[in-house]
Design an enzyme around this catalytic site. Sequence first.
Site, PDB file in Angstrom:
ATOM      1  N   HIS A 219       0.776  -1.248   0.000  1.00 43.17           N
ATOM      2  CA  HIS A 219       0.000   0.000   0.000  1.00 43.17           C
ATOM      3  C   HIS A 219       0.805   1.295   0.000  1.00 43.17           C
ATOM      4  CE1 HIS A 219      -0.469   0.789   4.602  1.00 43.17           C
ATOM      5  NE2 HIS A 219       0.666   0.163   4.346  1.00 43.17           N
ATOM      6  N   HIS A 220       2.134   1.205   0.254  1.00 46.67           N
ATOM      7  CA  HIS A 220       2.947   2.432   0.150  1.00 46.67           C
ATOM      8  C   HIS A 220       3.532   2.625  -1.248  1.00 46.67           C
ATOM      9  CE1 HIS A 220       2.645   3.297   4.344  1.00 46.67           C
ATOM     10  NE2 HIS A 220       3.288   2.222   4.732  1.00 46.67           N
ATOM     11  N   ALA A 221       3.438   1.600  -2.089  1.00 52.64           N
ATOM     12  CA  ALA A 221       4.043   1.708  -3.422  1.00 52.64           C
ATOM     13  C   ALA A 221       3.160   2.605  -4.283  1.00 52.64           C
ATOM     14  CB  ALA A 221       4.182   0.329  -4.050  1.00 52.64           C
ATOM     15  N   ASN A 264      -0.546   5.550   1.245  1.00 50.58           N
ATOM     16  CA  ASN A 264      -0.413   6.623   0.257  1.00 50.58           C
ATOM     17  C   ASN A 264      -0.474   6.116  -1.176  1.00 50.58           C
ATOM     18  OD1 ASN A 264       2.110   5.545   1.390  1.00 50.58           O
ATOM     19  ND2 ASN A 264       3.086   6.680  -0.272  1.00 50.58           N
TER      20      ASN A 264
END
Lengths: 722, 722
Positions: A219-221, A264
């Site tokens: 989910h941060h990629a 993000n």
Amino acid sequence: MALNSVETGEVKSSENMVVKRENGLENGVKRSPEVDLDDGIGTTENGVKKSQNRAVIVPKCRPKIRYSLLKTGLCYDVRMRYHAKILTSYFEYIDPHPEDPRRIYRIYKILAENGLVSDPTLSGVDDIGDLMQKIPVREATKEEILKVHSQEHLEFIEKTGNMTREQLLKETERGDSVYFNNDSYLSAKLSCGGAIEACKAVVEGRVKNALAMVRPPGHHAEPAVPGGFCLFSNVAVAAQNILKNYPESVRKILILDWDVHHGNGTQKAFYDDERVMYISLHRYELGKYYPGTIHGNYDQIGEGKGKGFNCNIPWPCGGVGDAEYMWAVEQVVIPLGREFQPDLVIISSGFDAADGDMIGQCHVTPSCYGHMTHLLKSLARGNLCVVLEGGYSLDAIALSALGVAKVLVGEPPDELPEPKKQPKAEVIEVIDTVMRTQSRFWDCFKTTQSNNGCDFNAKVDNTLMSENFPLQHAIRQQQLQNYTDDYNFVTLPLFDMGLPTNTVTCSPAIHEAESIIICVHDTPEIWAKRNRVTGLVDPSLSIVVDTAVHVIKWSVERNYGVIDVNIPQSLAEQDNYSAVMTSQEVILFMWDNYLKYFPNLSRLAFIGIGDASSGIVHLLGHRDTRNVVSSAILFLDTKPLRPLVPLVDESLADWYFKNSLVFASSEHACWGSDGSEAKKPRKKFGRVLKCDSDGLSNIFKERFEEATDFILDSFEEWSDTD
Amino acid sequence: MALNSVETGEVKSSENMVVKRENGLENGVKRSPEVDLDDGIGTTENGVKKSQNRAVIVPKCRPKIRYSLLKTGLCYDVRMRYHAKILTSYFEYIDPHPEDPRRIYRIYKILAENGLVSDPTLSGVDDIGDLMQKIPVREATKEEILKVHSQEHLEFIEKTGNMTREQLLKETERGDSVYFNNDSYLSAKLSCGGAIEACKAVVEGRVKNALAMVRPPGHHAEPAVPGGFCLFSNVAVAAQNILKNYPESVRKILILDWDVHHGNGTQKAFYDDERVMYISLHRYELGKYYPGTIHGNYDQIGEGKGKGFNCNIPWPCGGVGDAEYMWAVEQVVIPLGREFQPDLVIISSGFDAADGDMIGQCHVTPSCYGHMTHLLKSLARGNLCVVLEGGYSLDAIALSALGVAKVLVGEPPDELPEPKKQPKAEVIEVIDTVMRTQSRFWDCFKTTQSNNGCDFNAKVDNTLMSENFPLQHAIRQQQLQNYTDDYNFVTLPLFDMGLPTNTVTCSPAIHEAESIIICVHDTPEIWAKRNRVTGLVDPSLSIVVDTAVHVIKWSVERNYGVIDVNIPQSLAEQDNYSAVMTSQEVILFMWDNYLKYFPNLSRLAFIGIGDASSGIVHLLGHRDTRNVVSSAILFLDTKPLRPLVPLVDESLADWYFKNSLVFASSEHACWGSDGSEAKKPRKKFGRVLKCDSDGLSNIFKERFEEATDFILDSFEEWSDTD
């Protein structure tokens, strides 16, 4: 019975009605032109076989077999453990990187140990028993990944497969919390493919729901850059490809991200997309918590067509737990999800908010994960896919995943260990803000939240303000009237300070008084009945709680002079900065222009109530008032402590500690968030005492006698030593 | 992988921890000294057998087999259909008694038609398939019934078994909505025994949950008297006997009664008992709805030790549906249930609130019953037993029961058909009242509800009032100040009326004005930010919305005279009766003492805002003012319409209809509760118009221009005809 014959006549019509209803309910699925439903009860077995055979060739969305015993899908593949940090020192071996290959193994193992999976050797067999069903993991294709990520991003990750050890270490060094080895690309493709396959199995009705134990997380990629241990945005890639391949049966997807960090990458992928609602619960702390940007704030609501389809629930602090997570899910996620009506729910399931996770430092229990999963199962006709994100305590993620998996297979959730615990006040406040913000888009919050306070930034500017008036002016005016009527009070002028003339009022002939009590307070509180639906306060059912009048009464009875100072608050400020400044200016002005010239004044005591009392502490540090000031009492409730800054003389701080009482609520931040270790505020803050009550007026009531006794003692002592 | 060796070392400790945790969670069960747990995964099979064999001899509480495929229990027995009304006329055959023997048959049938039960002949076979398991029904013993009912009550019901037809008809006539035949006693004992056996099967872990389709129903049967179609209080008898026979494993029971009627019998049976929490959702309507007593009100909270263990959620009106039921369950039932921590949940499941039930006239859908069941499954580790009560539409109860049964066997609930629909405002209000009332006992409501408005009855009396002051005085004073500053207004004295001197204010030289606008209004509304946790309103973040000032501005610009009348509201009254009276007196006084003597006055228009406008209507009926009054505009929002009573001249009502505009919210009661049939208020209420906005200030904004245009037209017309 006599009525049996009537009964028989009714069977047909009733049967028709039932069938019609069932069709109606499965409407979302039936829209697909390719679907042929098996309505009859007898054909369910065939239905399953057909769907499984065809799934490979044409993507199909099959309705769930009515009340059949579908299993929960499980993605697990040992090859996702190949991605690992290249060890460069012995310390990295002792204290391994938190995104550890054992994470997914430990989850698989606990499922097996608890009988959810039958796999005695833990080797990843195909038949895993009666409760769960293996979903084979495959590599995501480049085409699939490119639905979210840029060509450059994909090529960069691909290249890591052939880099030298030195190159890999260099790239690891360079990235934002990511590491690479030569298997990273393979593992990342499998992780991404696992998420896709798990979602597919759910929307095709081959499993009742699914648990994808994949890593590296996603989910941060962001579309163009990896980060935060994440290489490909697994959930975003899965959601995009499901929307593409099942256009008729999956039109809307809800992604709930309960990883302790803001996702993000996922947010960015769908920020302008109304087909995907992204809801994230995460530590935020004014943007300081990882990933450390304002993108995780509650006011990031999406843009363009996606406005209202992004919902951040930012924790203002660490240490949150079951009470806060349940509150957020029940007050926000479920109502929103019910109104959004997704066809599929994906949980971006980090377990780093779990009790025991050293990175998240929160306290969500396995039962709470179970309860949240149970609630989420009520959306999207049960189409739920749980995909692993972060979570770094091997024990905690295993237990948490077990809590989720038990509920997925159909067990009721365990009882919450602390059912009496209530969410922190600041979290309730934040969640109200979230609901108010989202009430522009969602009916479920309109009823109770849309009028919850006015939007001052919008309203202060416009013409309305010229006609409406701030309540505090009206209240102070009335207060003054009362004091004038009852005690012949007069106003004391302040020159050139731009404050209302009613700011300072005092007993008659104050300049001749020998003993003076000065009460410095915020505008009084109001007990009000507020209409839950319209958000309006009914003034006829509201009472102004005038605390200061007790001080005045007590002083007048003893023939002391009294000065009452009302510090107006600022309409638009959150931190009340200007009120604090005003208080400091006013009290300093009063000392410099009045008090130090009063010829008979020999004893002076201050009583401060609320933020306004900061002016007292300011004066005591900036002037040497010790020849007349005998004591200072501050009622703060939860307002910030103010340190005495001894500009005149170092000994002032000691003097202040001896001659002050500062009453703070037991909830005051100065006692530390952890109740167990009694933190004690430092001397410069005065003698801070913990009160039993909450709320300024309650604390005042609880401690007023103690306060006045303290003042009387100090007055006597002052007379003795004089 | 390099890390494998580390992994192996951890297996043991991790396993221990897991086992320990599981034991911890099954604590409630383990307290029983008679229980021997099968902890190992391999021994589950034995565990089942043992428990089933022994269950007959010694009541045992067995933990559920970990993740085994337990079925849902089902009670159904054709003998419960023998109890039926003795037909005395052809009409009773055509229009049968609503508590109809077919009720349970129709439920059984729909379960079979939908594959939940395998019983092609619908005869009540023993093996009913993979999803549900038959729970054999037996007669409750006298001893069991006497745990709740009096000896006399039991003996009376027993006697009906041998009565003659005439005696039965006489008793049927005499009772409160009950009927008897010679099988009533048998059916009632079976109904009661069925409820007991269903609960037993759940607490002994033989089924995962249960559905007891029994009749006659039970919840109106009080300990000493049958009533409301109920003979024995089935659920109460079951709960008492479970508590007696499983003292270690079942210490607390939650009964949720979602029958549309208040379960007076069940409430009475446990009113002073802290072991049983009784929650009822029902139509109440000020005690007028059956059973028509105040026992169903929100303030009936239990007595003695049982205080806080009785919770009534009384609907103020009919026509409620999914939105209201979900709101009640999510805001009240689940938080309360979670904190109470029952060992067993029993749903007293009447389906007479179902959409289509002609007695209940509510609109709960089958999906909503499913959703509520799903939520209830999260309590008491899933120990849930659903027992039929009322419900009189054969189609509606079948569909509703199907909705419940599907969720019991493990299906996700269907989507709610109207997910955007929000609960009625008055229901939100009532549920807030319930939470506030229960916040004395339950932490879950303390955080957000305990300070929601002050308890005026308690506070108005005590000394606090002398120091605090009502907000409206302060507001009016400020309003006056503004008018004086901006428009040189003066006050107009009212003699001997005991009202504040600031009640009436007007433009200068009002006695010489030719045209006058009179604005009569309640104290202005406030937009306020209210702290959700402390319940306090922050005056610095609150704005007084002065609507009247628009009227004044508009009038002054046109050189009209203006009179502004502020009617103070009463602190303690709910219906604002005294404000309405005050308004009538003040306006009449003004006409009789001022207006009719003003020499130049030729045109007069009234603008009323809120309850205060009733004085205008009163005047127009009690005096003939038509030579000067040209129009009357009333902004009412949801305040009651007031009829013009034409005391002077019958033609006044016609005149009023022609010369008035009455603005009401679309939510106003005058439009009828059913939006479909447009009810139109009668002429005597003036020309009532439906507004799009809600809230007085919004309606004012929406319609002010229309109002002033109307006044201008009427002024011109008046001049023309004059």
